[in-house]
Scaffold this active site. Structure first.
Site, short mmCIF file in Angstrom:
data_model
loop_
_atom_site.label_atom_id
_atom_site.label_comp_id
_atom_site.label_asym_id
_atom_site.label_seq_id
_atom_site.Cartn_x
_atom_site.Cartn_y
_atom_site.Cartn_z
N ILE A 419 13.72 -5.71 -31.52
CA ILE A 419 13.06 -6.95 -31.91
C ILE A 419 13.56 -7.43 -33.26
O ILE A 419 13.74 -8.64 -33.48
CB ILE A 419 11.54 -6.72 -31.90
CG1 ILE A 419 11.08 -6.47 -30.46
CG2 ILE A 419 10.78 -7.89 -32.51
CD1 ILE A 419 9.74 -5.78 -30.34
N ASP A 420 13.82 -6.50 -34.17
CA ASP A 420 14.30 -6.87 -35.50
C ASP A 420 15.65 -7.57 -35.43
O ASP A 420 15.85 -8.64 -36.01
CB ASP A 420 14.39 -5.61 -36.37
CG ASP A 420 14.05 -5.86 -37.82
OD1 ASP A 420 13.60 -6.97 -38.15
OD2 ASP A 420 14.20 -4.93 -38.63
N ASP A 421 16.59 -6.96 -34.71
CA ASP A 421 17.91 -7.58 -34.56
C ASP A 421 17.80 -8.93 -33.87
O ASP A 421 18.47 -9.89 -34.26
CB ASP A 421 18.82 -6.67 -33.75
CG ASP A 421 19.53 -5.65 -34.62
OD1 ASP A 421 20.62 -5.97 -35.12
OD2 ASP A 421 18.98 -4.56 -34.82
N GLU A 424 16.67 -11.65 -36.29
CA GLU A 424 17.69 -12.03 -37.26
C GLU A 424 18.88 -12.72 -36.61
O GLU A 424 19.48 -13.63 -37.19
CB GLU A 424 18.15 -10.80 -38.05
CG GLU A 424 17.08 -10.22 -38.96
CD GLU A 424 16.67 -11.16 -40.08
OE1 GLU A 424 17.53 -11.90 -40.59
OE2 GLU A 424 15.48 -11.15 -40.44
N HIS A 495 9.96 -10.54 -39.97
CA HIS A 495 11.20 -11.17 -39.48
C HIS A 495 10.93 -11.99 -38.23
O HIS A 495 11.52 -13.06 -38.04
CB HIS A 495 12.26 -10.10 -39.21
CG HIS A 495 12.73 -9.40 -40.44
ND1 HIS A 495 13.28 -8.14 -40.45
CD2 HIS A 495 12.70 -9.79 -41.75
CE1 HIS A 495 13.59 -7.80 -41.68
NE2 HIS A 495 13.25 -8.78 -42.48
#
Length: 687
Positions: A419-421, A424, A495
């Protein structure tokens, strides 16, 4: 740059890093100022500072552009600790494929990382760590270093003083058991029948975080097989008492979780001796199928070195010879984790970060004023679009009806997008003018929809799975190697909220729930805990830009508390730093030598909430400009990334480039503007 470890740093207390309660945190004892850096002027004129920032940004842009791969991606080295190198050698010894050149090169790297007291740390400047020291010592014994050599004698004495092998973590003792240096009977049991537990039952494999799940499944096979290869030498010098290497310890009271799980482990040891052969054989076959199905196209498993190592061992024990296509591809993938240095040494990366590095580099370059249709940015977007994951992985166990769409961290990891990638990457895609906007838009819609659907019940987001919050996995005696579940975190949630705000979804009900969760998670001191970066500087540096993008005014009480906290933790030299020891000792919170990445995180946060002309921002920008090297880069030996808080630390070598450039770019060119409307849509079905 390869970091070496200052052997004296382990004894330094946090207050030694602080000259006064007003935060005079100049480079303290046990810390070093980045090579080639100077102390910035305390109060430069605004015009002079603006010019210095613009020049620094221009140099950083040139440096970063020069590092782009012809295919469009960026990747910095991902430095962790010597257990990666030691375990790689032990794997090759176990399989009978350890060659002299690999052994020599790895030993050169391991020797260089040893502290003066004989131990090895798990991060630059950190204290010695028992398991890392045991594994490094064994690796050097494999390389032919005699136990009576001064550096080896210091290491073995340090191990004995720390409790010997018996005090090491379970994973270290598993590696030793493979060669008969430890008894399998003295290890926690991990039966392969674990795979038969239904998904709703406590301790089923999907209760574990994906990194733990990928490791535990092959280790169930290893635990069942209990292989022992001939030991090439004894390790008596690493026991406090070689006659009693594992002295008995009393069980914890049966009224607590520790005592309950210790007794469960004893029962499982009994089961190991009487497990029905047919049932156990079936369980191991299920495990083998599970492992093979999750092998990526490049031969690796999850893009991570540890699961790949244990998967290779498990399959080999189940009869896969080294020439089998699955094994051959797996071993070739492990070779790609090696970073060969100019001096002939060899360092093993635990993972590789091209998607993460590429999206962060794209954001940095765009925010530093590179035109949106610049060929480097277009090429980066082309590469990121090709990396989109459009098939379901293990995340679908909890979200079976959610359509796929997202990005992983690594080159190849289709089973575990994160999810973080994804958040971003979407922020990066929006910054570039691509010649095929419809393709970009479609990928953004899929990614935003998937991200929304991965929200946990509490309104926040974890990294890989939704609602991966069971309290039981961390209680197992086996799980002493770090975090084994994937609960929501402030940095990932921030994020996501920032991305949704830039997609015009700041008022979406799911976004608002995420904001509410973030506000509730703020700590009394005004900061936020950083799960995937060190630590409160990272958490706060992630949350403030998200809150600002979502429309919270700079006067909001939560933002004012965070701004005050950042101001109070700024070092005397103008930078920010936070030591990894802040994960276990609150006295270290916000304390540490200034680093380029952490200074940038603080500046990005302050700039986002309207503090551009404040004294902390001016001093921080001056520090970045003055500490920049002539080639446009920054030096940063300190570890500012986190795999498991405290237990596994990371030095992302590109962090020191992309985050300072982002901060300088936003200082010079202003903040990017969220969209008022967007393409993100609620998920059609969540399952």
């Amino acid at each position: 740059m390869t970091a070496t470890t200052d052997g004296s740093a382990g004894a330094v207390g946090p207050r030694a890093a602080v000259a006064s309660t007003t935060h005079d945190t100049t480079a303290p004892e046990g810390f070093t100022t980045p090579e080639g850096s100077t102390t910035p002027e305390r109060s430069a004129a605004p015009e002079k500072l603006d010019e210095s920032a613009a020049r620094a940004a221009e140099r950083a842009v040139e440096h970063l552009l020069a590092r782009q791969d012809p295919e469009g991606w960026w990747k910095g080295d991902l430095e962790t600790n010597v257990t990666m190198d030691a375990e790689d050698l032990l794997l090759r010894q176990f399989l009978g494929i350890l060659d002299a050149d690999t052994l020599r090169a790895a030993a050169l790297h391991i020797r260089r990382e040893q502290r003066e007291d004989g131990a090895w740390a798990t991060f630059y400047g950190g204290p010695g760590e028992l398991s890392a020291t045991v594994e490094a010592y064994v690796a050097l014994r494999l390389a032919g270093d005699p136990p009576e050599a001064p550096h080896m004698a210091r290491a073995s004495a340090w191990v004995r003083a720390g409790g010997g092998i018996a005090g090491a973590r379970v994973f270290t003792r598993i590696w030793l058991a493979l060669f008969g240096w430890w008894r399998w009977e003295d290890l926690p049991e991990l039966p392969p029948e674990l795979l038969f537990l239904p998904k709703w039952f406590p301790l089923n494999i999907y209760d574990f975080g994906c990194w733990a799940r990928q490791t535990i499944v092959p280790l169930t096979v290893v635990s069942a097989k209990r292989p022992v290869r001939p030991a090439p030498f004894p390790l008596d010098e690493l026991h406090t008492d070689p006659a009693r290497p594992n002295p008995p310890r009393p069980l914890a009271p049966a009224t607590g979780w520790d005592g309950i799980f210790q007794r469960l482990d004893k029962a499982l040891h009994v089961y190991h001796r009487m497990a029905p052969r047919a049932l156990r054989g079936t369980a191991m076959n299920v495990a083998a199928r599970w492992i093979v199905e999750r092998q990526e196209n490049d031969g690796c498993w999850g893009g991570i070195q540890p699961p790949a190592v244990y998967s290779v061992i498990a399959l080999h024990l189940l009869g896969y010879d080294l020439e089998h296509p699955v094994m051959r591809a797996g071993l070739e993938s492990l070779d790609r984790f090696a970073v060969w240095r100019e001096d002939g040494s060899r360092m093993i990366e635990a993972c590789q970060s091209p998607v993460w590095d590429t999206c962060l580099a794209t954001i940095a370059l765009a925010d530093a004023g590179l035109r949106p249709d610049h060929p480097a940015l277009v090429k980066a977007v082309d590469w990121m679009l090709d990396e989109e994951i459009t098939k379901k992985g293990d995340w679908a166990v909890r979200r079976p009806g959610l359509p796929p769409g997202g990005w992983a961290f690594e080159f190849h990891n289709d089973n575990y997008p994160d999810i973080d990638d994804t958040a971003e990457v979407l922020l990066a895609l929006r910054r570039v003018s691509h010649p095929d906007p419809e393709r970009v838009e479609a990928a953004i819609v899929r990614g935003a929809r998937w991200t929304l659907g991965m929200q946990s019940r509490n309104g926040a987001w974890g990294a890989f799975d939704a609602d991966n919050t069971s309290v039981f996995p961390n209680k197992l005696p086996f799980c002493d190697f770090g975090e084994v579940i994937d609960p929501p975190s402030a940095d990932v949630t921030a994020h996501v909220v920032e991305m949704l705000a830039y997609e015009g979804q700041a008022q979406h009900p799911r976004t608002r729930r995420g904001i509410e969760w973030l506000l509730a998670e703020q700590e009394p001191n005004g900061a936020w805990f950083g799960r995937w970066g060190v630590n409160h500087v990272y958490g706060t540096g992630s949350v403030l830009p998200a809150l600002a993008a979502a429309g919270l005014p700079g006067s909001h009480p939560a933002i004012r508390r965070a701004v005050a906290w950042l101001g109070s933790t700024q070092n005397e030299d103008g930078g920010w730093g936070e030591d990894l020891r802040s994960y276990g000792d609150e006295e270290w919170i916000g304390r540490g030598a200034s680093t380029a990445s952490q200074t940038a995180w603080a500046l990005i946060a302050l700039l986002a909430v309207g503090e551009r002309d404040s004294e902390p921002v001016r001093r921080g920008i001056a520090w970045l400009a003055e500490t920049q090297r002539e080639d446009g880069s920054w030096d940063e030996p300190y570890f500012t990334g986190t795999g498991f808080p405290w237990d596994f630390s990371i030095n992302y070598h590109l962090y020191r480039q992309v985050f300072p450039l982002t901060a300088l770019g936003r200082y010079v060119h202003g903040e990017p503007t969220p969209r008022t409307t967007g393409a993100a849509r609620p998920p059609r079905q969540e399952g």
